[in-house]
Write an enzyme that holds these catalytic residues in place. Structure first.
Site, PDB file in Angstrom:
ATOM      1  N   HIS A 101      56.024  57.964  -4.251  1.00 60.40           N
ATOM      2  CA  HIS A 101      55.145  57.286  -3.279  1.00 60.40           C
ATOM      3  C   HIS A 101      54.100  56.422  -3.980  1.00 60.40           C
ATOM      4  CE1 HIS A 101      57.144  59.691  -0.341  1.00 60.40           C
ATOM      5  NE2 HIS A 101      56.731  60.816  -0.872  1.00 60.40           N
ATOM      6  N   ASP A 129      52.892  66.143   7.868  1.00 60.72           N
ATOM      7  CA  ASP A 129      54.291  66.533   7.663  1.00 60.72           C
ATOM      8  C   ASP A 129      54.475  68.006   8.043  1.00 60.72           C
ATOM      9  OD1 ASP A 129      54.885  63.985   6.958  1.00 60.72           O
ATOM     10  OD2 ASP A 129      55.415  64.411   4.871  1.00 60.72           O
TER      11      ASP A 129
END
Ligand code: NAG
Ligand code: NAG
Ligand code: NAG
Ligand code: NAG
Ligand code: NAG
Ligand code: NAG
Ligand code: FE2
Length: 454
Positions: A313, A194
């Protein structure tokens, strides 16, 4: 994972066990981070400035280019014209300028057209040597430098920085500044995925890939950052189509090539691993190749964590864990770094490989052959902190805290490495969490300060 029906009974057993040993949970830090918005730095920020001069190279970055550190991939972007693909490089002593030729690529994404992205691999470098390099030959040139790693050996010290989910907010800038100022000087960054978060902008505004490249240049032009791809690198956007004529819109495809910006911008030396194969086949062959007499420390990094006690998540890494975790234990991985969850967490040495769907053995157990799992997705991107944790803190979780920061993994020799995590709210020298790591192959003692209950 999609098997809730069959696993209800065993989940209940696990919960009861957790409740019984509640008082032995790990540390949930009492540090309370001041609540504030995490916002991206505006386009006219100092860190995004375009270097002056016609066609000046920008977004310069390097990564390791081969297995042992004698190769480096240099990448940069020119905006006005392709310009030269040449990189000049020389050592402090010799001054003789070597040349290497690279390639140039461009790509389009929706209505964005990239600059000219250059990649040039320089090879056969001397180890443990400072090199200067110059790019932009023929137009505006810029010079940088890096130091190659020492020769591989069992007692060679080396210092890694750990950064994840960085983005380009004011907090991201603080994380990078703290990493740069840390007295334990990182020599290479292991980046757990990311990067730019450009995909959080309308139409995945790829200008934010460029700003990110300029922002991190001040570190990554001088030391390799080794990349893991995260979900924000996928840039899969079939829904964004040119709205040119209503009647033909339905026939147009959006952006359907996954990882398009990332793969054009960040070249990695995948060929040095022998073959470009699907991940499972690759890893199955890769683990047995590691010779712990030569490289004692076995570090794995990935994007999505397997052990994560934040309410974000949930179990996204589970399919991967089921397939790979037995190998991690068999090959005695020392430590696994992951990101994705925007917070910090360190686990005890645990494994959860005994479970076969029907035997009910589904709770992680203390395992001295297993890695320590560290979530370091706390770089500071615009999506903000993950603050919601599962309660009570699971036994496997040794320390957790919802703050931005970075970490250092400082290998001393074959038996010892010193690990520290630094939250952004403190001075960069302060260690909010730290641990002496004992190597699993050479010195497999229990280094945990707790987990005395199982
Ligand atoms: C791309 O499209 C978006 C949305 O229509 C617009 O805001 C932006 O200015 C366009 N960019 C370019 C480079 O044309
Ligand atoms: C920029 O560099 C390229 C490649 O060396 C060269 O062909 C071109 O003439 C240069 N342009 C200017 C304006 O100097
Ligand atoms: C980013 O950090 C650097 C180094 O501390 C500082 O010079 C710069 O002004 C900061 N920029 C922004 C936009 O915060
Ligand atoms: C591992 O490396 C050591 C030291 O270089 C060497 O003696 C040994 O033969 C290697 N083992 C294997 C299986 O290649
Ligand atoms: C934290 O997450 C749990 C589980 O998803 C949820 O039930 C709870 O409402 C959340 N708490 C807050 C304060 O958001
Ligand atoms: C390895 O490093 C640790 C920590 O610096 C030190 O205590 C130990 O003596 C070293 N071992 C050897 C064999 O040098
Ligand atoms: Fe992510």
């Amino acid at each position: 994972m999609g098997l809730p029906g069959v696993s209800v009974a065993v989940v209940v057993v696990a919960l009861i066990l957790n409740a019984a040993v509640l008082c032995n949970g790990g540390i949930t830090s009492s540090f309370v981070r001041k609540a504030e918005k995490t916002v991206d730095m505006p386009l006219d920020s100092d860190v995004f400035r375009v270097p002056p001069g016609y066609n000046a190279p920008q977004q310069v970055h390097i990564t390791q280019g081969d297995h042992v550190g004698k190769g480096v991939i240099i990448s940069w972007v020119t905006q006005d014209e392709p310009g030269s693909n040449t990189a000049l490089y020389w050592t402090e002593k010799s001054k003789h300028k070597n040349r290497a030729e690279g390639i140039v690529v461009t790509y389009k994404f929706y209505n964005y057209t990239s600059g000219y992205i250059h990649h040039c691999t320089i090879k056969n470098l001397k180890l443990d040597t400072k090199y200067y390099y110059e790019v932009g030959i023929g137009n505006t040139t810029r010079q940088f430098w890096f130091t190659t790693p020492p020769r591989v050996g069992p007692d060679v010290p080396y210092t890694f920085g750990l950064i994840g989910d960085l983005g380009q907010s004011y907090d991201s800038n603080r994380t990078l500044t703290h990493y740069e100022s840390n007295l334990k000087k990182g020599q290479t960054v292991l980046f757990v995925g990311d990067l730019s978060y450009a995909d959080d902008y309308p139409f995945h505004d790829n200008v934010r890939w460029d700003t990110w490249g300029r922002f991190v240049e001040r570190s990554v032009a001088y030391q390799p950052w080794i990349w893991t791809a995260g979900n924000h690198e996928i840039d899969f956007a079939p829904e964004i189509v040119y709205n040119v004529k209503r009647t033909i819109v339905i026939l147009l495809q959006g952006e359907t090539i996954p990882f398009k910006p990332y793969r054009h911008r960040y070249h990695v030396p995948y060929r040095t691993s022998g073959k470009y194969t699907p991940q499972y086949k690759w890893l199955e062959k890769e683990f047995p190749k590691v010779n712990r007499s030569e490289t004692p420390w076995l570090i794995v990094f990935m994007h999505s964590p397997w052990y994560n006690s934040y309410n974000y998540h949930y179990m996204e890494g589970e399919t991967m864990r089921v397939m790979y975790e037995p190998w991690f234990v068999e090959y005695k991985v020392d430590v696994v770094f992951a990101g994705h969850v925007h917070a910090y967490e360190r686990s005890e040495r645990v494994s959860n490989i005994a479970y076969n769907i029907v035997n009910g053995v589904c709770t992680p157990i203390s395992d001295q052959s297993a890695p320590v799992y560290i979530t370091i997705g706390d770089g500071g991107n615009l999506e903000g902190l993950a603050t919601n944790m599962t309660e009570p803190q699971p036994l496997y979780s040794a320390y957790r805290e919802a703050s931005f920061g970075h970490a250092i993994f400082d290998i001393k020799n074959r038996s010892h490495a010193y690990y520290s995590w630094h939250r952004n709210q403190d001075g960069y020298a302060i260690e909010a969490d730290s641990l002496w790591f004992f190597n699993r192959f050479w010195n497999p003692l229990d280094e945990s300060t707790r987990w005395d209950v199982l």
